[in-house]
Write an enzyme that holds these catalytic residues in place. Structure first.
Site, short mmCIF file in Angstrom:
data_model
loop_
_atom_site.label_atom_id
_atom_site.label_comp_id
_atom_site.label_asym_id
_atom_site.label_seq_id
_atom_site.Cartn_x
_atom_site.Cartn_y
_atom_site.Cartn_z
N LYS A 197 -89.13 -76.29 8.86
CA LYS A 197 -88.34 -76.24 10.10
C LYS A 197 -89.22 -75.82 11.29
O LYS A 197 -90.37 -75.38 11.10
CB LYS A 197 -87.18 -75.26 9.88
CG LYS A 197 -86.20 -75.73 8.80
CD LYS A 197 -84.99 -74.79 8.66
CE LYS A 197 -84.06 -75.26 7.55
NZ LYS A 197 -82.80 -74.46 7.50
N TYR A 206 -77.22 -83.05 9.58
CA TYR A 206 -76.39 -81.91 9.19
C TYR A 206 -74.89 -82.20 9.33
O TYR A 206 -74.10 -81.27 9.48
CB TYR A 206 -76.77 -80.68 10.02
CG TYR A 206 -77.97 -79.93 9.50
CD1 TYR A 206 -77.98 -79.39 8.20
CD2 TYR A 206 -79.10 -79.72 10.29
CE1 TYR A 206 -79.09 -78.69 7.71
CE2 TYR A 206 -80.21 -79.02 9.81
CZ TYR A 206 -80.18 -78.50 8.52
OH TYR A 206 -81.27 -77.80 8.04
N ASN A 255 -84.92 -70.05 8.95
CA ASN A 255 -85.31 -69.70 7.59
C ASN A 255 -86.38 -70.63 7.00
O ASN A 255 -86.45 -70.82 5.79
CB ASN A 255 -84.07 -69.58 6.70
CG ASN A 255 -83.26 -70.86 6.64
OD1 ASN A 255 -83.67 -71.88 7.19
ND2 ASN A 255 -82.13 -70.82 5.97
N HIS A 309 -86.04 -76.28 4.47
CA HIS A 309 -84.82 -76.91 3.96
C HIS A 309 -85.16 -77.58 2.64
O HIS A 309 -86.26 -78.12 2.47
CB HIS A 309 -84.32 -77.98 4.93
CG HIS A 309 -83.34 -78.93 4.30
ND1 HIS A 309 -82.01 -78.65 4.20
CD2 HIS A 309 -83.52 -80.13 3.67
CE1 HIS A 309 -81.41 -79.65 3.54
NE2 HIS A 309 -82.31 -80.55 3.22
N GLU A 334 -80.63 -87.75 2.02
CA GLU A 334 -81.58 -87.11 2.94
C GLU A 334 -82.94 -87.81 2.93
O GLU A 334 -83.58 -87.95 3.97
CB GLU A 334 -81.72 -85.63 2.59
CG GLU A 334 -80.43 -84.87 2.87
CD GLU A 334 -80.47 -83.40 2.48
OE1 GLU A 334 -81.50 -82.95 1.92
OE2 GLU A 334 -79.47 -82.70 2.73
P1 ATP Z 1 -80.80 -75.86 3.86
O1 ATP Z 1 -79.65 -76.83 3.82
O2 ATP Z 1 -81.46 -75.76 5.23
O3 ATP Z 1 -81.79 -76.09 2.77
P2 ATP Z 1 -79.18 -73.92 2.54
O4 ATP Z 1 -78.75 -75.05 1.67
O5 ATP Z 1 -79.73 -72.69 1.91
O6 ATP Z 1 -80.25 -74.39 3.60
P3 ATP Z 1 -76.77 -74.34 4.08
O7 ATP Z 1 -75.53 -73.61 3.74
O8 ATP Z 1 -76.89 -75.78 3.70
O9 ATP Z 1 -78.00 -73.49 3.49
O10 ATP Z 1 -77.00 -74.18 5.64
C1 ATP Z 1 -77.88 -75.04 6.33
C2 ATP Z 1 -78.67 -74.23 7.32
O11 ATP Z 1 -77.78 -73.73 8.32
C3 ATP Z 1 -79.34 -72.97 6.75
O12 ATP Z 1 -80.56 -73.21 6.13
C4 ATP Z 1 -79.51 -72.14 8.00
O13 ATP Z 1 -80.63 -72.60 8.78
C5 ATP Z 1 -78.23 -72.46 8.76
N1 ATP Z 1 -77.16 -71.49 8.46
C6 ATP Z 1 -76.47 -71.37 7.30
N2 ATP Z 1 -75.56 -70.38 7.36
C7 ATP Z 1 -75.69 -69.86 8.62
C8 ATP Z 1 -75.03 -68.82 9.33
N3 ATP Z 1 -74.06 -68.10 8.77
N4 ATP Z 1 -75.44 -68.58 10.59
C9 ATP Z 1 -76.40 -69.30 11.18
N5 ATP Z 1 -77.06 -70.32 10.57
C10 ATP Z 1 -76.71 -70.58 9.31
MG MG Z 2 -78.08 -76.93 2.47
#
Ligand code: ATP
Ligand code: MG
Length: 138
Positions: free
Chosen positions: A9, A49, A112, A115, A126
């Site tokens: 990211k 997304y 974070n 992804h 994806e």
């Molecule tokens: P990713 O899809 O990026 O691999 P993930 O599967 O661990 O991460 P998801 O629940 O799919 O998490 O959320 C997608 C992304 O949205 C997260 O990686 C983070 O960057 C953001 N995100 C998730 N939850 C929150 C939140 N509560 N507040 C802000 N941003 C969030």
């Molecule tokens: Mg995810």
């Protein structure tokens, strides 16, 4: 053999940890089958997304993901979807296990660093979102 989509990211790119992430892949028998750096537009990030469009963080997340370049990669290996997610750690870095990428480098639940696809169906969607078949090493 399984494939997954990885994104380093904008926070990971701007903080200079592309190499660190790739080193962890290579140390864990995960091979890179395609890779490019792109700067997503807002519509591209919203499409990627789309599953999160009703979430309260959708606007902020897509703004973050378009704030700078990202590195997108197709990864391949045994059970790579779950093994790469294990290397990434929990979404919230405060809950991520010791030694994971997010525990070591994330600064925020949103920022974070990485992804990874979460299932075979999402991985297929994806990967196809960013790469055509000629761009992936077979
Ligand atoms: P990713 O899809 O990026 O691999 P993930 O599967 O661990 O991460 P998801 O629940 O799919 O998490 O959320 C997608 C992304 O949205 C997260 O990686 C983070 O960057 C953001 N995100 C998730 N939850 C929150 C939140 N509560 N507040 C802000 N941003 C969030
Ligand atoms: Mg995810």
């Amino acid at each position: 053999m399984e494939r997954t989509l990885s994104i380093i990211k904008p926070d990971g790119v701007s903080r200079g940890i592309i190499g660190e992430v790739i080193k962890r892949l290579e140390n864990n028998d995960i091979s890179v089958k395609a890779m490019k750096m792109i700067h997503m537009t807002q519509p591209q990030a919203e499409g990627f997304y789309a599953v999160h469009k009703e979430r309260p963080f959708f606007e902020s997340l897509t703004a973050f993901m378009t704030s700078g370049p990202v590195v997108v990669m197709v990864l391949e290996g045994d059970n790579v979807i779950s093994r790469y997610r294990d290397l990434m750690g929990a979404t919230n870095f405060k809950e991520a296990a010791e030694g994971t990428i997010r525990r070591d480098f994330a600064t925020d639940i949103e920022k974070n660093v990485v992804h990874g696809s979460d299932a075979p169906e999402t991985a297929a969607f994806e990967i196809g979102y960013f790469f055509n078949s000629f761009e992936i090493i077979s």
